[in-house]
Write a protein that holds these residues in place. Structure first.
Motif, PDB file in Angstrom:
ATOM      1  N   LEU A  94      50.937  52.354  34.739  1.00  9.64           N
ATOM      2  CA  LEU A  94      50.152  51.215  35.218  1.00  9.64           C
ATOM      3  C   LEU A  94      51.031  50.100  35.757  1.00  9.64           C
ATOM      4  O   LEU A  94      50.683  49.441  36.729  1.00  9.64           O
ATOM      5  CB  LEU A  94      49.258  50.678  34.103  1.00  9.64           C
ATOM      6  CG  LEU A  94      48.106  51.573  33.688  1.00  9.64           C
ATOM      7  CD1 LEU A  94      47.365  50.957  32.503  1.00  9.64           C
ATOM      8  CD2 LEU A  94      47.148  51.805  34.843  1.00  9.64           C
ATOM      9  N   SER A  95      52.175  49.875  35.154  1.00  8.31           N
ATOM     10  CA  SER A  95      53.042  48.787  35.612  1.00  8.31           C
ATOM     11  C   SER A  95      53.585  49.065  37.001  1.00  8.31           C
ATOM     12  O   SER A  95      53.861  48.143  37.751  1.00  8.31           O
ATOM     13  CB  SER A  95      54.177  48.543  34.622  1.00  8.31           C
ATOM     14  OG  SER A  95      55.031  49.665  34.583  1.00  8.31           O
ATOM     15  N   CYS A  97      51.880  50.282  39.411  1.00  7.32           N
ATOM     16  CA  CYS A  97      50.792  50.171  40.371  1.00  7.32           C
ATOM     17  C   CYS A  97      50.586  48.753  40.878  1.00  7.32           C
ATOM     18  O   CYS A  97      49.931  48.548  41.886  1.00  7.32           O
ATOM     19  CB  CYS A  97      49.485  50.653  39.740  1.00  7.32           C
ATOM     20  SG  CYS A  97      49.526  52.396  39.283  1.00  7.32           S
ATOM     21  N   VAL A  98      51.102  47.752  40.189  1.00 11.22           N
ATOM     22  CA  VAL A  98      50.881  46.363  40.573  1.00 11.22           C
ATOM     23  C   VAL A  98      52.019  45.911  41.474  1.00 11.22           C
ATOM     24  O   VAL A  98      53.181  45.989  41.114  1.00 11.22           O
ATOM     25  CB  VAL A  98      50.792  45.450  39.328  1.00 11.22           C
ATOM     26  CG1 VAL A  98      50.650  44.004  39.731  1.00 11.22           C
ATOM     27  CG2 VAL A  98      49.647  45.884  38.454  1.00 11.22           C
ATOM     28  N   SER A  99      51.645  45.456  42.658  1.00 14.28           N
ATOM     29  CA  SER A  99      52.623  44.970  43.616  1.00 14.28           C
ATOM     30  C   SER A  99      52.241  43.553  44.027  1.00 14.28           C
ATOM     31  O   SER A  99      51.076  43.298  44.334  1.00 14.28           O
ATOM     32  CB  SER A  99      52.634  45.892  44.833  1.00 14.28           C
ATOM     33  OG  SER A  99      53.415  45.332  45.853  1.00 14.28           O
ATOM     34  N   PRO A 100      53.191  42.623  44.040  1.00 14.80           N
ATOM     35  CA  PRO A 100      52.869  41.252  44.440  1.00 14.80           C
ATOM     36  C   PRO A 100      52.211  41.158  45.818  1.00 14.80           C
ATOM     37  O   PRO A 100      51.382  40.287  46.050  1.00 14.80           O
ATOM     38  CB  PRO A 100      54.225  40.552  44.440  1.00 14.80           C
ATOM     39  CG  PRO A 100      55.066  41.342  43.515  1.00 14.80           C
ATOM     40  CD  PRO A 100      54.582  42.762  43.657  1.00 14.80           C
ATOM     41  N   GLN A 132      49.908  42.762  47.038  1.00 13.00           N
ATOM     42  CA  GLN A 132      48.456  42.917  46.923  1.00 13.00           C
ATOM     43  C   GLN A 132      47.759  41.588  46.675  1.00 13.00           C
ATOM     44  O   GLN A 132      46.562  41.465  46.897  1.00 13.00           O
ATOM     45  CB  GLN A 132      48.108  43.872  45.774  1.00 13.00           C
ATOM     46  CG  GLN A 132      48.594  45.280  45.971  1.00 13.00           C
ATOM     47  CD  GLN A 132      48.412  46.112  44.713  1.00 13.00           C
ATOM     48  OE1 GLN A 132      48.652  45.648  43.604  1.00 13.00           O
ATOM     49  NE2 GLN A 132      48.000  47.358  44.899  1.00 13.00           N
ATOM     50  N   PHE A 133      48.494  40.584  46.220  1.00 16.20           N
ATOM     51  CA  PHE A 133      47.908  39.303  45.836  1.00 16.20           C
ATOM     52  C   PHE A 133      48.289  38.162  46.781  1.00 16.20           C
ATOM     53  O   PHE A 133      47.907  37.020  46.558  1.00 16.20           O
ATOM     54  CB  PHE A 133      48.337  38.954  44.401  1.00 16.20           C
ATOM     55  CG  PHE A 133      47.916  39.989  43.394  1.00 16.20           C
ATOM     56  CD1 PHE A 133      46.633  39.994  42.878  1.00 16.20           C
ATOM     57  CD2 PHE A 133      48.798  40.972  42.986  1.00 16.20           C
ATOM     58  CE1 PHE A 133      46.239  40.944  41.952  1.00 16.20           C
ATOM     59  CE2 PHE A 133      48.417  41.936  42.053  1.00 16.20           C
ATOM     60  CZ  PHE A 133      47.130  41.923  41.545  1.00 16.20           C
ATOM     61  N   TYR A 162      49.965  33.062  46.115  1.00 15.42           N
ATOM     62  CA  TYR A 162      49.247  34.250  45.684  1.00 15.42           C
ATOM     63  C   TYR A 162      47.853  33.845  45.237  1.00 15.42           C
ATOM     64  O   TYR A 162      47.485  32.673  45.305  1.00 15.42           O
ATOM     65  CB  TYR A 162      50.034  34.961  44.576  1.00 15.42           C
ATOM     66  CG  TYR A 162      51.370  35.473  45.089  1.00 15.42           C
ATOM     67  CD1 TYR A 162      51.486  36.761  45.587  1.00 15.42           C
ATOM     68  CD2 TYR A 162      52.479  34.647  45.143  1.00 15.42           C
ATOM     69  CE1 TYR A 162      52.692  37.227  46.096  1.00 15.42           C
ATOM     70  CE2 TYR A 162      53.695  35.102  45.655  1.00 15.42           C
ATOM     71  CZ  TYR A 162      53.794  36.391  46.134  1.00 15.42           C
ATOM     72  OH  TYR A 162      54.967  36.843  46.648  1.00 15.42           O
ATOM     73  N   ARG A 165      47.431  33.761  39.980  1.00 15.08           N
ATOM     74  CA  ARG A 165      48.833  34.194  40.014  1.00 15.08           C
ATOM     75  C   ARG A 165      49.756  33.060  40.471  1.00 15.08           C
ATOM     76  O   ARG A 165      50.748  33.285  41.135  1.00 15.08           O
ATOM     77  CB  ARG A 165      49.019  35.368  40.989  1.00 15.08           C
ATOM     78  CG  ARG A 165      48.167  36.574  40.692  1.00 15.08           C
ATOM     79  CD  ARG A 165      48.901  37.524  39.781  1.00 15.08           C
ATOM     80  NE  ARG A 165      48.258  38.805  39.688  1.00 15.08           N
ATOM     81  CZ  ARG A 165      47.398  39.140  38.748  1.00 15.08           C
ATOM     82  NH1 ARG A 165      47.033  38.269  37.865  1.00 15.08           N
ATOM     83  NH2 ARG A 165      46.872  40.342  38.707  1.00 15.08           N
ATOM     84  N   TRP A 223      53.603  33.057  40.422  1.00 17.36           N
ATOM     85  CA  TRP A 223      54.350  33.835  41.401  1.00 17.36           C
ATOM     86  C   TRP A 223      54.648  33.030  42.659  1.00 17.36           C
ATOM     87  O   TRP A 223      55.479  33.435  43.465  1.00 17.36           O
ATOM     88  CB  TRP A 223      53.560  35.070  41.811  1.00 17.36           C
ATOM     89  CG  TRP A 223      53.422  36.113  40.753  1.00 17.36           C
ATOM     90  CD1 TRP A 223      53.901  36.104  39.482  1.00 17.36           C
ATOM     91  CD2 TRP A 223      52.739  37.357  40.904  1.00 17.36           C
ATOM     92  NE1 TRP A 223      53.546  37.259  38.825  1.00 17.36           N
ATOM     93  CE2 TRP A 223      52.832  38.047  39.685  1.00 17.36           C
ATOM     94  CE3 TRP A 223      52.046  37.951  41.954  1.00 17.36           C
ATOM     95  CZ2 TRP A 223      52.274  39.299  39.473  1.00 17.36           C
ATOM     96  CZ3 TRP A 223      51.488  39.195  41.754  1.00 17.36           C
ATOM     97  CH2 TRP A 223      51.605  39.857  40.525  1.00 17.36           C
TER      98      TRP A 223
END
Length: 82
Positions: free
Chosen positions: A17-18, A20-23, A25-26, A45, A49, A52
């Protein structure tokens, strides 16, 4: 042995799962802020977020940390706004 297998399975799930998260995307559209030292371009973001938020361009006379703080303040301002 059963506890060890559960731990391995849980670790594998977290690792998967970790990844799969990309900055990216936000990301929102970058904003430019006028400061006394010149224009700072911020990559903000989504409103949840704000930590970030960072600068992606700044005046040469401005340290990166200062530019990043300006961007974080703008992110918090936008978060409070709506």
């Amino acid at each position: 042995m059963h506890t060890v297998l559960k731990s391995i399975a849980a670790f594998g799930t977290i690792a998967a799962l970790s990844g799969c998260v990309s900055p990216e995307q936000f990301e929102t559209t970058p904003v430019q802020l006028q400061t006394s030292k010149g224009v700072v371009t911020c990559q903000l973001y989504t409103k949840d977020r704000v930590l970030w938020d960072r600068s992606i361009d700044r005046p040469t006379s401005m340290p990166v940390q200062e530019a990043d703080e300006i961007c974080k303040r703008e992110g918090y301002r936008q978060m409070k706004e709506g």
